[in-house]
Motif scaffolding. Structure first.
Motif, PDB file in Angstrom:
ATOM      1  N   ARG A 100      -0.168  -3.581  27.111  1.00 48.09           N
ATOM      2  CA  ARG A 100       1.277  -3.584  26.914  1.00 48.09           C
ATOM      3  C   ARG A 100       2.013  -4.009  28.181  1.00 48.09           C
ATOM      4  O   ARG A 100       3.003  -4.721  28.124  1.00 48.09           O
ATOM      5  CB  ARG A 100       1.742  -2.183  26.502  1.00 48.09           C
ATOM      6  N   ALA A 119       9.508   0.722   8.540  1.00 40.68           N
ATOM      7  CA  ALA A 119      10.029   0.065   9.746  1.00 40.68           C
ATOM      8  C   ALA A 119       9.078  -1.032  10.232  1.00 40.68           C
ATOM      9  O   ALA A 119       7.866  -0.836  10.279  1.00 40.68           O
ATOM     10  CB  ALA A 119      10.247   1.104  10.842  1.00 40.68           C
ATOM     11  N   GLN A 120       9.654  -2.176  10.572  1.00 38.52           N
ATOM     12  CA  GLN A 120       8.851  -3.290  11.076  1.00 38.52           C
ATOM     13  C   GLN A 120       8.276  -2.973  12.452  1.00 38.52           C
ATOM     14  O   GLN A 120       7.276  -3.533  12.867  1.00 38.52           O
ATOM     15  CB  GLN A 120       9.716  -4.557  11.169  1.00 38.52           C
ATOM     16  N   ASN A 121       8.985  -2.095  13.189  1.00 43.68           N
ATOM     17  CA  ASN A 121       8.571  -1.783  14.565  1.00 43.68           C
ATOM     18  C   ASN A 121       7.753  -0.494  14.615  1.00 43.68           C
ATOM     19  O   ASN A 121       7.869   0.277  15.544  1.00 43.68           O
ATOM     20  CB  ASN A 121       9.808  -1.652  15.456  1.00 43.68           C
ATOM     21  N   SER A 122       6.940  -0.247  13.573  1.00 41.23           N
ATOM     22  CA  SER A 122       6.183   1.002  13.561  1.00 41.23           C
ATOM     23  C   SER A 122       4.698   0.763  13.757  1.00 41.23           C
ATOM     24  O   SER A 122       4.156  -0.254  13.331  1.00 41.23           O
ATOM     25  CB  SER A 122       6.424   1.745  12.240  1.00 41.23           C
ATOM     26  N   VAL A 123       4.055   1.730  14.414  1.00 37.72           N
ATOM     27  CA  VAL A 123       2.603   1.718  14.523  1.00 37.72           C
ATOM     28  C   VAL A 123       2.081   3.080  14.117  1.00 37.72           C
ATOM     29  O   VAL A 123       2.800   4.079  14.206  1.00 37.72           O
ATOM     30  CB  VAL A 123       2.097   1.384  15.943  1.00 37.72           C
ATOM     31  N   GLY A 124       0.808   3.126  13.673  1.00 33.03           N
ATOM     32  CA  GLY A 124       0.235   4.379  13.215  1.00 33.03           C
ATOM     33  C   GLY A 124      -0.775   4.906  14.209  1.00 33.03           C
ATOM     34  O   GLY A 124      -1.594   4.164  14.732  1.00 33.03           O
ATOM     35  N   GLY A 174      -3.446   0.125  15.410  1.00 31.83           N
ATOM     36  CA  GLY A 174      -2.045   0.317  15.041  1.00 31.83           C
ATOM     37  C   GLY A 174      -1.831   0.764  13.613  1.00 31.83           C
ATOM     38  O   GLY A 174      -0.770   1.255  13.272  1.00 31.83           O
ATOM     39  N   ASN A 175      -2.842   0.571  12.762  1.00 31.11           N
ATOM     40  CA  ASN A 175      -2.820   1.122  11.397  1.00 31.11           C
ATOM     41  C   ASN A 175      -1.564   0.798  10.596  1.00 31.11           C
ATOM     42  O   ASN A 175      -0.956   1.673   9.994  1.00 31.11           O
ATOM     43  CB  ASN A 175      -3.020   2.637  11.448  1.00 31.11           C
ATOM     44  N   ARG A 176      -1.120  -0.448  10.613  1.00 33.69           N
ATOM     45  CA  ARG A 176      -0.034  -0.840   9.729  1.00 33.69           C
ATOM     46  C   ARG A 176      -0.571  -1.894   8.760  1.00 33.69           C
ATOM     47  O   ARG A 176      -1.047  -2.939   9.176  1.00 33.69           O
ATOM     48  CB  ARG A 176       1.151  -1.418  10.529  1.00 33.69           C
ATOM     49  N   THR A 210       3.939   4.712  25.749  1.00 36.09           N
ATOM     50  CA  THR A 210       4.866   3.653  25.387  1.00 36.09           C
ATOM     51  C   THR A 210       6.303   4.066  25.678  1.00 36.09           C
ATOM     52  O   THR A 210       6.829   4.971  25.031  1.00 36.09           O
ATOM     53  CB  THR A 210       4.740   3.326  23.882  1.00 36.09           C
ATOM     54  N   GLN A 222       4.313   4.546   2.534  1.00 29.94           N
ATOM     55  CA  GLN A 222       4.434   3.177   3.038  1.00 29.94           C
ATOM     56  C   GLN A 222       5.556   3.172   4.074  1.00 29.94           C
ATOM     57  O   GLN A 222       6.736   3.186   3.714  1.00 29.94           O
ATOM     58  CB  GLN A 222       4.761   2.244   1.882  1.00 29.94           C
ATOM     59  N   TYR A 268       2.969  -3.865  21.428  1.00 27.45           N
ATOM     60  CA  TYR A 268       2.946  -2.404  21.335  1.00 27.45           C
ATOM     61  C   TYR A 268       1.826  -1.789  22.161  1.00 27.45           C
ATOM     62  O   TYR A 268       1.764  -0.590  22.318  1.00 27.45           O
ATOM     63  CB  TYR A 268       2.765  -1.973  19.877  1.00 27.45           C
ATOM     64  N   TRP A 301       0.875  -1.179   0.000  1.00 23.77           N
ATOM     65  CA  TRP A 301       0.000   0.000   0.000  1.00 23.77           C
ATOM     66  C   TRP A 301       0.900   1.212   0.000  1.00 23.77           C
ATOM     67  O   TRP A 301       1.397   1.624   1.033  1.00 23.77           O
ATOM     68  CB  TRP A 301      -0.907  -0.020   1.229  1.00 23.77           C
ATOM     69  N   VAL A 317      10.140   2.076  19.520  1.00 25.14           N
ATOM     70  CA  VAL A 317       8.839   1.913  18.865  1.00 25.14           C
ATOM     71  C   VAL A 317       8.603   3.158  18.017  1.00 25.14           C
ATOM     72  O   VAL A 317       8.553   4.267  18.536  1.00 25.14           O
ATOM     73  CB  VAL A 317       7.702   1.733  19.889  1.00 25.14           C
TER      74      VAL A 317
END
Lengths: 312, 353
Positions: free
Chosen positions: A138, B208-213, A244-246, B227, B205, A160, A60, B169
């Motif tokens: 968490r 990072a694998q360790n990312s959150v939105g 988390g929106n990934r 966090t 896009q 997370y 995406w 994170v």
């Protein structure tokens, strides 16, 4: 006694009433057809550009214009299915307790409270999820689950706070009132003689509920669950705040995910290119189709289950 | 029976007529009092606009401005459809968008209207305000290449700080936003790898694998606050108003600068001839310049179909880019530097009325 007494007599009012009823039903049919047409027209550019590959692609990237819907389809279905699994157990248990076991003095205020929960706006659930549930997930719930079941891919990886499991729990919380309130009405509606017959055979209250009342109320309870599932599939703001929106497909429930409704809400306001907008509308069409398919599947499942019960 | 049905229906229709009249009247009244100009777009501009236009209305009772904060994308669409008098966007129109708008209403003028910065915020137990970070380090963190806080690259910038061995994170905006645009514009300017792998955009896009939105500034802030080990980026005004812990960034003059109204303004002032074609002001030279900054833009048609309205729009916007900028500071927004105010006024002067 004579025939004329039974002949239905139509008056203008009756006819108008029948028409009004007819219209209000057809209005919804027209609405669904209209929705579908508008969504299809809006997403036509995306369908033309990406074709069926859109459904299985998982990147995406709005910058390069590569779009795939798979992570969103995955996130929508997984979060809703976990939510309904939890909500069905808790909701039906609560309904059975309220209708059959609780003394009326407790049952009435409790039932009122549960129905009140259904009226809480979803953004409130979302905020609570982000500021209360996610930190607890968490620091406490997540590590506790991981220490026992961490060997399962389902509960592996970093926690997370926000993620698929948190979103599923919030969704479950939101749809429990729907399951409980409707199921309770159906359980209360089971004929008294069914209960009496069971009790007369020497059954305990528990056995009566399990063997006579719940089976009789099953179609209604099933309907309640389908309605609740529909709400979970389409829920937007609460999910967006805690999932988390990934856009990634992960085996772990602690990992962030993304749903169809969330990505539309997140990106629609700032989308500017034609293909991008069309793709987001396409996701809306997809959500629409998934809701219909899930509903239909649930209905087919219900009929099969009920037929099996009757044959036994 | 029949009679009463008719009577009731008559009563209903009278009631409906009454409601309609009342509704019509309530809509018509303010329109009689003043011309209502409308604008739509960027939510970043909304706090500034709502206060500025209110102030403007206090001194000019013949005009009210109704601004709808529906997002830049919506703003551009409404402007192109000519349903609003002006649009506001965090990024100037691109070629495709410009062509469509031009086809609808002729030449489009775009002026910088508001200035903002992006603060890098973090939550690191034991480390208070002012952790030092550089562009390449932030890019590597957002690329997922630096995954622990005690990484040598971060330690080198902060020799006096005892960094915990916590995993990082990474938190990013999940909703499309001008803030993300400015942030990715910065990362692209400092990291060739970011530029080729990810690029610049209001939504990208995130690798990072360790990312959150998180949704909105508040989504990122909530996520970072809750966090330990989190890093995120928020709009300057939001960071200042919520007293968040932010990093000092190394600018192109190799100085470490905190995100403040003055440091963002210094960066903007170093580029007085900013234009829709050349609008990026990240990583500007100057020892006082904060490296992550950007403008929000307002677009109007050079020749509005209604000249009288056009004149009023021009007046409102001229006031907003000059006198109105004093309001910005009270909201922790960055007032436009004097040279950019003049440039904006010059562009507005091209309106043909």
């Amino acid at each position: 006694m004579g025939e004329p007494a039974f002949r239905p007599r139509y008056r203008v009012g009756d006819r108008l009433f029948a028409w009004a009823l007819n219209l209000s039903t057809w209005f919804y049919v027209a609405l669904i057809v209209g929705l579908f047409t508008v969504l299809l027209a809006g997403s036509w550019l995306a369908i033309k550009s990406f074709g069926l590959h859109f459904l299985v692609a998982s990147s995406w990237d709005p910058v390069t214009g590569h779009f795939g819907a798979l992570p969103f389809i995955f996130g929508t279905i997984v979060s809703s299915v976990i939510a309904i699994a939890i909500a069905a157990v808790v909701g039906i248990a609560a309904a059975a307790y309220l209708a059959e076991f609780a003394p009326p003095l407790i049952a009435r205020p409790l039932a009122f409270l549960i129905e009140l929960l259904a009226a809480v706006p979803s953004v409130v659930y979302g905020l609570w999820g982000l500021f209360v549930l996610a930190p607890v997930m968490r620091s406490a719930i997540g590590p506790a689950i991981q220490s026992k079941l961490g060997w399962l891919p389902l509960f592996s990886g970093p926690i997370y706070g926000v993620g698929m499991l948190t979103a599923s729990l919030i969704l479950a919380l939101m749809i429990v009132p729907t399951v409980a309130a409707i199921s309770r009405d159906f359980i209360e509606g089971v004929a008294v003689d069914q209960r009496e017959a069971m009790l007369a055979l020497g059954a305990t209250t528990w056995e009566t509920v399990r063997r006579a009342v719940l089976p009789a109320a099953r179609p209604g309870i099933f309907g309640a669950c389908v309605l609740a599932l529909g709400r979970a599939l389409g829920e937007t703001i609460a999910t967006t705040m805690v999932i988390g929106n990934r856009p990634a497909i992960s085996a772990s429930l602690f990992a962030p995910g993304y749903t169809l409704a969330s990505v539309i809400a997140n990106e629609f306001t700032e989308a500017t290119t034609q293909v991008y907008i069309s793709t987001l509308i396409g996701l809306g069409l997809l959500l629409f189709v998934i809701s219909i398919v899930v509903n239909a599947a649930a209905r087919i499942l219900m009929h099969t289950v009920l037929r099996n019960v009757e044959e036994r | 029976m029949q009679f009463s049905v008719f009577a009731r229906r008559k009563a209903l229709s009278i009631a409906a007529a009454l409601v309609a009249t009342a509704f019509g009247a309530s809509v018509a009244l303010p329109a009689l009092a003043a011309t209502q100009l409308t604008g739509a777009g960027s939510s970043f501009d909304y706090p500034l606009f709502s206060k500025a236009f209110y102030e403007y209305g206090q001194h000019h009772n013949d005009v009210t401005v109704n601004y709808q904060s529906i997002g830049s994308g919506g703003g551009i669409q409404q402007f192109t459809a000519k349903t609003v008098d002006f649009g506001a966007s965090d990024v100037p129109l691109n070629t495709e968008e410009y062509k469509r708008a031009e086809a609808a209403g002729g030449k489009v003028l775009q002026i910088p209207i508001a200035l903002g910065g992006v603060a890098v915020v973090y939550n690191l137990p034991g480390v208070t305000q002012g952790l030092r970070l550089s562009g390449p380090v932030i890019a590597d963190i957002y690329l997922g290449k630096i995954a622990k806080w005690d990484d040598a690259a971060i330690a080198k910038l902060n020799p006096k700080v005892k960094l915990p061995s916590e995993p990082i994170v990474v938190v990013h905006r999940s909703d499309g936003s001008g803030t993300s645009y400015i942030f990715t514009d910065y990362l692209s300017s400092v990291s060739p790898e970011w530029k080729s792998k990810v690029g610049v955009g209001k939504s990208v896009q995130w690798p990072a694998q360790n990312s959150v939105g998180g949704k909105g500034n508040e989504g990122i802030a909530g996520q970072v606050r809750e966090t330990a080990g989190a890093i995120g980026y928020v709009e300057l005004a939001y960071a200042l108003q919520n007293s968040m812990t932010y990093a000092q960034l190394e600018n192109s003059a190799r100085a470490f600068v905190s995100p403040t109204v003055n440091s963002v303004r210094a960066a903007a002032a170093s580029k007085p001839n900013v234009s829709p074609a050349d609008f990026s002001i990240v990583n500007r030279p100057g020892a006082a310049s904060y490296p992550i900054a950007g403008y929000s833009w307002v677009m109007v048609f050079a020749k509005p179909s209604d000249a009288a309205r056009g004149k009023q729009i021009k007046e409102v916007l001229e006031w907003t880019v000059t006198a109105g900028q004093s309001i910005a500071a009270s909201l922790d927004y960055v007032p436009l530097p004097a040279n950019v105010q003049q440039e904006a006024k010059r562009v507005l002067g091209q309106m043909q009325l």
